[in-house]
Scaffold this motif. Sequence first.
Motif, PDB file in Angstrom:
ATOM      1  N   ARG A  14      18.060  57.374  43.489  1.00 12.56           N
ATOM      2  CA  ARG A  14      19.316  57.584  44.219  1.00 12.56           C
ATOM      3  C   ARG A  14      20.521  57.693  43.291  1.00 12.56           C
ATOM      4  O   ARG A  14      21.445  58.429  43.541  1.00 12.56           O
ATOM      5  N   ASP A  15      20.504  56.944  42.203  1.00 14.96           N
ATOM      6  CA  ASP A  15      21.620  56.929  41.259  1.00 14.96           C
ATOM      7  C   ASP A  15      21.490  58.111  40.307  1.00 14.96           C
ATOM      8  O   ASP A  15      20.519  58.201  39.551  1.00 14.96           O
ATOM      9  N   PRO A  16      22.450  59.027  40.300  1.00 15.65           N
ATOM     10  CA  PRO A  16      22.341  60.208  39.441  1.00 15.65           C
ATOM     11  C   PRO A  16      22.282  59.872  37.955  1.00 15.65           C
ATOM     12  O   PRO A  16      21.745  60.644  37.165  1.00 15.65           O
ATOM     13  N   ARG A  17      22.789  58.699  37.563  1.00 19.54           N
ATOM     14  CA  ARG A  17      22.734  58.308  36.157  1.00 19.54           C
ATOM     15  C   ARG A  17      21.299  58.079  35.686  1.00 19.54           C
ATOM     16  O   ARG A  17      21.023  58.156  34.488  1.00 19.54           O
ATOM     17  N   TRP A  18      20.404  57.805  36.612  1.00 14.85           N
ATOM     18  CA  TRP A  18      18.999  57.588  36.272  1.00 14.85           C
ATOM     19  C   TRP A  18      18.426  58.811  35.552  1.00 14.85           C
ATOM     20  O   TRP A  18      17.554  58.674  34.679  1.00 14.85           O
ATOM     21  N   ALA A  19      18.905  59.996  35.874  1.00 13.93           N
ATOM     22  CA  ALA A  19      18.365  61.231  35.295  1.00 13.93           C
ATOM     23  C   ALA A  19      18.876  61.518  33.883  1.00 13.93           C
ATOM     24  O   ALA A  19      18.359  62.399  33.207  1.00 13.93           O
ATOM     25  N   GLU A  20      19.853  60.781  33.405  1.00 12.69           N
ATOM     26  CA  GLU A  20      20.464  61.080  32.105  1.00 12.69           C
ATOM     27  C   GLU A  20      19.461  61.109  30.950  1.00 12.69           C
ATOM     28  O   GLU A  20      19.489  62.042  30.144  1.00 12.69           O
ATOM     29  N   PRO A  21      18.538  60.151  30.825  1.00 12.32           N
ATOM     30  CA  PRO A  21      17.572  60.246  29.713  1.00 12.32           C
ATOM     31  C   PRO A  21      16.672  61.483  29.836  1.00 12.32           C
ATOM     32  O   PRO A  21      16.283  62.066  28.828  1.00 12.32           O
ATOM     33  N   PHE A  22      16.355  61.877  31.048  1.00 12.45           N
ATOM     34  CA  PHE A  22      15.519  63.053  31.254  1.00 12.45           C
ATOM     35  C   PHE A  22      16.285  64.322  30.884  1.00 12.45           C
ATOM     36  O   PHE A  22      15.705  65.271  30.351  1.00 12.45           O
ATOM     37  N   GLU A  23      17.572  64.330  31.170  1.00 17.40           N
ATOM     38  CA  GLU A  23      18.407  65.470  30.765  1.00 17.40           C
ATOM     39  C   GLU A  23      18.485  65.561  29.245  1.00 17.40           C
ATOM     40  O   GLU A  23      18.423  66.665  28.678  1.00 17.40           O
ATOM     41  N   ARG A  24      18.582  64.420  28.568  1.00 18.75           N
ATOM     42  CA  ARG A  24      18.581  64.424  27.100  1.00 18.75           C
ATOM     43  C   ARG A  24      17.230  64.891  26.562  1.00 18.75           C
ATOM     44  O   ARG A  24      17.169  65.637  25.579  1.00 18.75           O
ATOM     45  N   LEU A  25      16.154  64.465  27.191  1.00 19.34           N
ATOM     46  CA  LEU A  25      14.817  64.909  26.798  1.00 19.34           C
ATOM     47  C   LEU A  25      14.692  66.421  26.969  1.00 19.34           C
ATOM     48  O   LEU A  25      14.186  67.119  26.091  1.00 19.34           O
ATOM     49  N   ARG A  26      15.169  66.941  28.089  1.00 16.56           N
ATOM     50  CA  ARG A  26      15.128  68.381  28.335  1.00 16.56           C
ATOM     51  C   ARG A  26      15.907  69.128  27.259  1.00 16.56           C
ATOM     52  O   ARG A  26      15.421  70.115  26.692  1.00 16.56           O
ATOM     53  N   ALA A  27      17.103  68.652  26.955  1.00 13.58           N
ATOM     54  CA  ALA A  27      17.939  69.314  25.952  1.00 13.58           C
ATOM     55  C   ALA A  27      17.268  69.285  24.578  1.00 13.58           C
ATOM     56  O   ALA A  27      17.291  70.281  23.837  1.00 13.58           O
ATOM     57  N   ARG A  28      16.669  68.150  24.223  1.00 15.08           N
ATOM     58  CA  ARG A  28      16.011  68.043  22.920  1.00 15.08           C
ATOM     59  C   ARG A  28      14.787  68.945  22.841  1.00 15.08           C
ATOM     60  O   ARG A  28      14.550  69.600  21.819  1.00 15.08           O
ATOM     61  N   LEU A  29      14.001  69.002  23.897  1.00 15.40           N
ATOM     62  CA  LEU A  29      12.833  69.877  23.918  1.00 15.40           C
ATOM     63  C   LEU A  29      13.252  71.335  23.812  1.00 15.40           C
ATOM     64  O   LEU A  29      12.649  72.117  23.068  1.00 15.40           O
ATOM     65  N   LEU A  30      14.294  71.711  24.518  1.00 15.97           N
ATOM     66  CA  LEU A  30      14.810  73.072  24.437  1.00 15.97           C
ATOM     67  C   LEU A  30      15.272  73.384  23.016  1.00 15.97           C
ATOM     68  O   LEU A  30      15.010  74.469  22.488  1.00 15.97           O
ATOM     69  N   GLU A  31      15.927  72.426  22.385  1.00 19.67           N
ATOM     70  CA  GLU A  31      16.378  72.595  21.001  1.00 19.67           C
ATOM     71  C   GLU A  31      15.190  72.786  20.053  1.00 19.67           C
ATOM     72  O   GLU A  31      15.219  73.650  19.173  1.00 19.67           O
ATOM     73  N   LEU A  32      14.134  71.993  20.243  1.00 26.39           N
ATOM     74  CA  LEU A  32      12.956  72.088  19.385  1.00 26.39           C
ATOM     75  C   LEU A  32      12.191  73.395  19.590  1.00 26.39           C
ATOM     76  O   LEU A  32      11.692  73.976  18.627  1.00 26.39           O
ATOM     77  N   ARG A  33      12.095  73.857  20.834  1.00 22.17           N
ATOM     78  CA  ARG A  33      11.330  75.066  21.140  1.00 22.17           C
ATOM     79  C   ARG A  33      12.115  76.329  20.869  1.00 22.17           C
ATOM     80  O   ARG A  33      11.548  77.352  20.557  1.00 22.17           O
ATOM     81  N   GLY A  34      13.412  76.251  21.080  1.00 21.76           N
ATOM     82  CA  GLY A  34      14.222  77.460  21.023  1.00 21.76           C
ATOM     83  C   GLY A  34      14.207  78.138  22.382  1.00 21.76           C
ATOM     84  O   GLY A  34      13.182  78.148  23.075  1.00 21.76           O
ATOM     85  N   GLU A  35      15.341  78.672  22.769  1.00 19.58           N
ATOM     86  CA  GLU A  35      15.455  79.279  24.098  1.00 19.58           C
ATOM     87  C   GLU A  35      14.540  80.480  24.276  1.00 19.58           C
ATOM     88  O   GLU A  35      14.113  80.787  25.385  1.00 19.58           O
ATOM     89  N   ALA A  36      14.209  81.173  23.184  1.00 18.88           N
ATOM     90  CA  ALA A  36      13.369  82.364  23.289  1.00 18.88           C
ATOM     91  C   ALA A  36      11.948  82.035  23.749  1.00 18.88           C
ATOM     92  O   ALA A  36      11.263  82.896  24.306  1.00 18.88           O
ATOM     93  N   ALA A  37      11.500  80.802  23.516  1.00 20.97           N
ATOM     94  CA  ALA A  37      10.145  80.405  23.909  1.00 20.97           C
ATOM     95  C   ALA A  37       9.978  80.335  25.419  1.00 20.97           C
ATOM     96  O   ALA A  37       8.879  80.489  25.939  1.00 20.97           O
TER      97      ALA A  37
END
Length: 126
Positions: A14-37
């Motif tokens: 219910r608390d939107p702040r709960w998703a913050e670590p998952f958003e950071r994980l998503r951003a880091r994975l995107l950074e590691l893979r590159g957007e072209a992947a």
Amino acid sequence: MGSHGVVLFAHGARDPRWAEPFERLRARLLELRGEAAGPVSLAFLELMTPGLPEAVAAQVAAGAAVVSVVPVFFGQGGHVRRDLPVILDQCRSANPSVEIRCSTAVGEDAEVIEAIAIYCLRQALV
């Protein structure tokens, strides 16, 4: 040939702040893979959006030919064993031309357990 998308699948809260670590994980994975992947997105079982079917559909609409679902759960509890297979079947039925893969829950991986153990050890020594 389309891209290979990744959907990080989490429980939701219910608390939107709960998703913050998952958003950071998503951003880091995107950074590691590159957007072209291919795209990297979040999806939730309940209480938050998007759900897994919507996240998969968005990736397919963006041109993904393969979508890998990664359950960001600590273990293979009821949601991963019972709910996720049903949702994956719905996603596969709605997108028959797309290969939809699913990994085990991240907490089942030995490297993840090792990283958490090292973190706990560091916290105990501080």
